[in-house]
Scaffold this active site. Structure first.
Site, PDB file in Angstrom:
ATOM      1  N   CYS A 109      75.691  47.816   6.645  1.00 28.70           N
ATOM      2  CA  CYS A 109      76.364  46.514   6.594  1.00 28.70           C
ATOM      3  C   CYS A 109      75.935  45.722   5.354  1.00 28.70           C
ATOM      4  CB  CYS A 109      76.131  45.767   7.907  1.00 28.70           C
ATOM      5  SG  CYS A 109      77.418  44.544   8.209  1.00 28.70           S
ATOM      6  N   HIS A 147      76.542  49.242  12.458  1.00 29.34           N
ATOM      7  CA  HIS A 147      75.126  49.103  12.812  1.00 29.34           C
ATOM      8  C   HIS A 147      74.640  50.174  13.786  1.00 29.34           C
ATOM      9  CE1 HIS A 147      74.339  45.014  11.158  1.00 29.34           C
ATOM     10  NE2 HIS A 147      75.650  44.900  11.279  1.00 29.34           N
ATOM     11  N   GLU A 161      71.760  51.104  14.384  1.00 31.17           N
ATOM     12  CA  GLU A 161      70.469  50.734  14.999  1.00 31.17           C
ATOM     13  C   GLU A 161      70.667  49.970  16.309  1.00 31.17           C
ATOM     14  OE1 GLU A 161      71.945  49.305  12.566  1.00 31.17           O
ATOM     15  OE2 GLU A 161      71.632  47.135  12.596  1.00 31.17           O
TER      16      GLU A 161
HETATM   17  N1  GLN Z   1      78.723  39.581   6.161  1.00 31.15           N
HETATM   18  C1  GLN Z   1      77.377  39.953   5.838  1.00 31.15           C
HETATM   19  C2  GLN Z   1      77.151  39.978   4.337  1.00 31.15           C
HETATM   20  O1  GLN Z   1      77.998  39.707   3.574  1.00 31.15           O
HETATM   21  C3  GLN Z   1      77.034  41.304   6.401  1.00 31.15           C
HETATM   22  C4  GLN Z   1      76.980  41.220   7.905  1.00 31.15           C
HETATM   23  C5  GLN Z   1      76.026  42.190   8.533  1.00 31.15           C
HETATM   24  O2  GLN Z   1      75.143  42.745   7.875  1.00 31.15           O
HETATM   25  N2  GLN Z   1      76.158  42.376   9.816  1.00 31.15           N
HETATM   26  O3  GLN Z   1      76.073  40.306   3.910  1.00 31.15           O
END
Ligand code: GLN
Length: 189
Positions: free
Chosen positions: A74, A169, A171
């Site tokens: 992410c 994610h 994890e």
């Molecule tokens: N929207 C977040 C970002 O731009 C990422 C979101 C997340 O890691 N769950 O870093």
């Protein structure tokens, strides 16, 4: 485990459950003691600012280009992307992965959602994926392998040599296959 910000504790718990000697990394000296790095989810613009403020950004870039295995989830995927779309003003990434990634790509209508993904490199059974304000890989260079897609060109897991990235994610789900896949990369590096 990059531990500047985000859900690094959950990743460390998964890595420990798999027998890996995972530890939080916050300083350049600590980075030189590890054979691989996971960059967690969180907020990429904050992680970017902290990594530069703590003198970690340059050592991280050097580690990536020297071939250290790095897995970004992410916000971590955004950190290792060469090109970030919808970044905040002045936001930088570490780069390494030859992709254009769009932050918060699902918009506020679909802020967070879960779905099952077919990921052939991880085996037959689908991977349950949790997306939270997730990015999408909108473009990828020829050296980038797509591991998972939502269809419609919405790529959500990629690999390029030492680098692995997911929009979602692993994890959080109890499915450890992505972490195992990454640890195998670290071992073979
Ligand atoms: N929207 C977040 C970002 O731009 C990422 C979101 C997340 O890691 N769950 O870093």
């Amino acid at each position: 485990m990059l531990a500047l910000q985000g859900d690094f504790r959950e990743h460390i718990a998964v890595l420990h459950s798999l027998g890996a000697d995972a530890r939080p990394i916050r300083r350049p000296e600590e980075l030189s003691e590890v054979a691989g790095l996971v960059i967690p989810g969180g907020e990429s613009s904050v992680m970017d600012k902290l990594s530069r403020a703590f003198g970690l950004a340059e050592p991280l870039k050097a580690a990536i280009s020297s071939g250290m295995p790095v897995y970004g989830t992410c916000a971590g995927l955004i950190m290792i992307a060469d090109r970030v779309l919808d970044a905040i003003a002045g936001q930088q990434s570490l780069g390494g992965l030859d992709i254009s990634v769009r932050r918060n790509a699902f918009g506020s209508q679909l802020d967070s959602f879960e779905t099952d993904l077919d990921i052939p490199v991880l085996g037959e059974s689908p991977v349950h994926a949790v997306f939270i304000r997730a990015p999408i890989v909108e473009q990828a260079g020829p050296g980038v392998r797509t591991l998972a897609s939502l269809g419609g060109g919405r790529v959500v897991a990629v690999e390029q040599e030492n680098l692995l990235g997911t929009s979602f994610h692993p994890e959080m789900t109890g499915d450890t296959r992505f972490h195992e896949y990454f640890l195998a990369k670290v071992r073979s590096a």
